[in-house]
Design an enzyme around this catalytic site. Structure first.
Site, short mmCIF file in Angstrom:
data_model
loop_
_atom_site.label_atom_id
_atom_site.label_comp_id
_atom_site.label_asym_id
_atom_site.label_seq_id
_atom_site.Cartn_x
_atom_site.Cartn_y
_atom_site.Cartn_z
CG ASP A 145 19.63 -48.52 11.49
OD1 ASP A 145 20.15 -49.52 10.97
OD2 ASP A 145 18.95 -47.71 10.85
CG ASP A 163 19.34 -58.20 12.91
OD1 ASP A 163 18.18 -58.07 12.47
OD2 ASP A 163 20.21 -58.88 12.34
CG HIS A 201 9.43 -49.28 1.25
ND1 HIS A 201 9.53 -48.32 0.26
CD2 HIS A 201 10.56 -49.17 1.99
CE1 HIS A 201 10.67 -47.66 0.42
NE2 HIS A 201 11.30 -48.15 1.46
C1 LIG Z 1 15.13 -47.44 3.84
S1 LIG Z 1 16.04 -47.04 5.28
C2 LIG Z 1 14.90 -45.99 6.16
C3 LIG Z 1 15.58 -45.00 7.07
C4 LIG Z 1 14.68 -44.06 7.86
N1 LIG Z 1 13.72 -44.75 8.69
C5 LIG Z 1 13.95 -43.10 6.94
O1 LIG Z 1 12.74 -43.22 6.75
O2 LIG Z 1 14.61 -42.20 6.40
C6 LIG Z 1 16.00 -48.57 6.16
C7 LIG Z 1 16.76 -48.55 7.49
O3 LIG Z 1 16.57 -49.82 8.14
C8 LIG Z 1 17.81 -50.21 8.71
N2 LIG Z 1 17.84 -51.69 8.86
C9 LIG Z 1 17.95 -52.59 7.87
N3 LIG Z 1 17.96 -53.84 8.36
C10 LIG Z 1 17.83 -53.71 9.70
C11 LIG Z 1 17.77 -54.67 10.76
N4 LIG Z 1 17.83 -55.98 10.51
N5 LIG Z 1 17.63 -54.21 12.03
C12 LIG Z 1 17.58 -52.87 12.27
N6 LIG Z 1 17.63 -51.93 11.30
C13 LIG Z 1 17.76 -52.35 10.03
C14 LIG Z 1 18.84 -49.71 7.73
O4 LIG Z 1 20.13 -49.63 8.30
C15 LIG Z 1 18.26 -48.35 7.35
O5 LIG Z 1 18.69 -47.34 8.21
#
Ligand SMILES: C[S@@+](CC[C@H](N)C(=O)[O-])C[C@H]1O[C@@H](n2cnc3c(N)ncnc32)[C@H](O)[C@@H]1O
Length: 343
Positions: A206, A233, A252
């Site tokens: 993450d 990222d 999504h």
């Molecule tokens: C909607 S949450 C889902 C969290 C988890 N997978 C769940 O199902 O409970 C989206 C996750 O994607 C991560 N995220 C967003 N942009 C990202 C990026 N560019 N690279 C890596 N992770 C990212 C966010 O920090 C967050 O933890």
């Protein structure tokens, strides 16, 4: 006879419309109960009316109606000993239980409830209605405030908890050694899987700003030897190498080109025979019955610049385009299902 039945049907339909119109009031009653810690107060035993009212600091004018509304909603039981939890609220709405779902409801109250107030603007413009209403990147903006960040990440743990248990129980993990969770948030899902499968090692992947929350939870799980964090990222970096990759509530958040890019990167990170597991509130293929999935997709309109939820059939098609040789859809829990793609 037939006329009487038609009138009954009409009257039931009218009741339903009235109740739907008051849906916001039901939400607020539930959110207030969670934020007051009502279900937590009742964790060990039912409490008499006056004692419960005083513990929660409720005004006498409000308390009886508030508590009895929760009884009518099947969220409290009322008996000779007073008000008590139902088996469901005892399991899911008592803070500090591993099964606590309330974090998601707290975040929904503090953030989403207000943002949905301008849904009509979103429907007309296609623009988000939240912190990035006037521009900016959603996660960057949200994570600038550590309190909001932790609240959001906790909410993800609550949202995914039932699917996490189902993933741990229903996927055959015996063929895998390393599992990576892409966009892992606090790592709640990975933690549940590793707790049940001691042969597995896990990587939570993450953004760097999530590290502290993840490591704190890994410690609480007692899993620091098998559960590690990798900052990255997914727009600019490759995904971590693993036998199984999880993408939970990730696709999504993004538009179609990004969904496709993430599945291509997942394919590249896996060895032959490796699997990608995408799980969400997948919309049913006919787009008629999974109300939560459809509402979640509207929530993506409110929260993101291009995100939308999708059906299992759509996801399988994108997986095939990314190179996965086979895929299948399986129900997990409640409104959530997974699509498993094999390289
Ligand atoms: C909607 S949450 C889902 C969290 C988890 N997978 C769940 O199902 O409970 C989206 C996750 O994607 C991560 N995220 C967003 N942009 C990202 C990026 N560019 N690279 C890596 N992770 C990212 C966010 O920090 C967050 O933890």
């Amino acid at each position: 006879m037939r006329r009487a039945r038609d009138e009954q049907d009409q009257s039931a339909a009218l009741d339903r419309i009235l109740q739907l119109g008051l849906g916001f009031a039901v939400s607020k009653v539930l959110f207030s109960a969670v934020r007051l810690g009502l279900f937590t107060e009742l964790a060990t035993r039912p409490l008499p009316y006056e004692e419960l009212r005083d513990r929660l600091g409720l005004h006498p004018r409000a308390a009886r109606d508030f508590l009895d509304t929760l009884v009518a909603l099947d969220l409290l039981e009322r008996g000779p000993e007073g008000y008590g939890n139902t088996p469901v609220t005892a399991r899911y709405l008592v803070r500090d239980r591993a099964t606590y779902l309330g974090g998601f409801l707290e975040m929904t109250d503090l953030r989403l409830y207000g943002f949905w107030g301008t849904l009509l603007d979103g429907l007309r413009t296609g623009e988000p209605q939240n912190e990035i209403r006037h521009g900016g990147d959603f996660f960057e903006t949200l994570y600038q405030d550590p309190v909001r960040r932790s609240e959001f990440l906790r909410a993800m743990t609550g949202l995914s908890m039932r699917s996490a248990h189902a993933l741990a129980d229903t996927v055959d993990w015996s063929a895998h050694r390393v599992v990576a969770d892409v966009g892992c948030a606090e790592g709640g899902t990975l933690g549940q899987i590793l707790l049940r499968h001691p042969h597995l090692r896990g990587t939570g992947y993450d953004l760097e700003s999530v590290r502290d929350d993840f490591e704190h939870r890994a410690e609480r799980f007692g899993l620091t030897d098998r559960l590690t964090f990798t900052a990255g990222d997914f727009f600019t970096d490759p995904l971590p190498r693993a036998d199984a990759l999880l993408l939970g509530h990730i696709l999504h958040d993004w538009d179609l080109p990004t969904k496709r890019m993430l599945l291509r990167k997942a394919y590249e990170a896996l060895p032959p025979g490796g699997v990608v597991i995408v799980y969400e509130t997948l919309i049913d293929d006919d787009r008629r019955t999974n109300l939560t999935g459809l509402l979640m997709s509207l929530n993506m309109l409110v929260e993101t610049t291009g995100g939308f939820d999708y059906t299992g059939a759509e996801c399988r098609r994108w997986m095939a385009e990314a190179g996965f040789t086979s895929s299948g859809v399986r129900h997990l829990a409640g409104p959530e299902s997974m699509v498993v793609g094999r390289k």
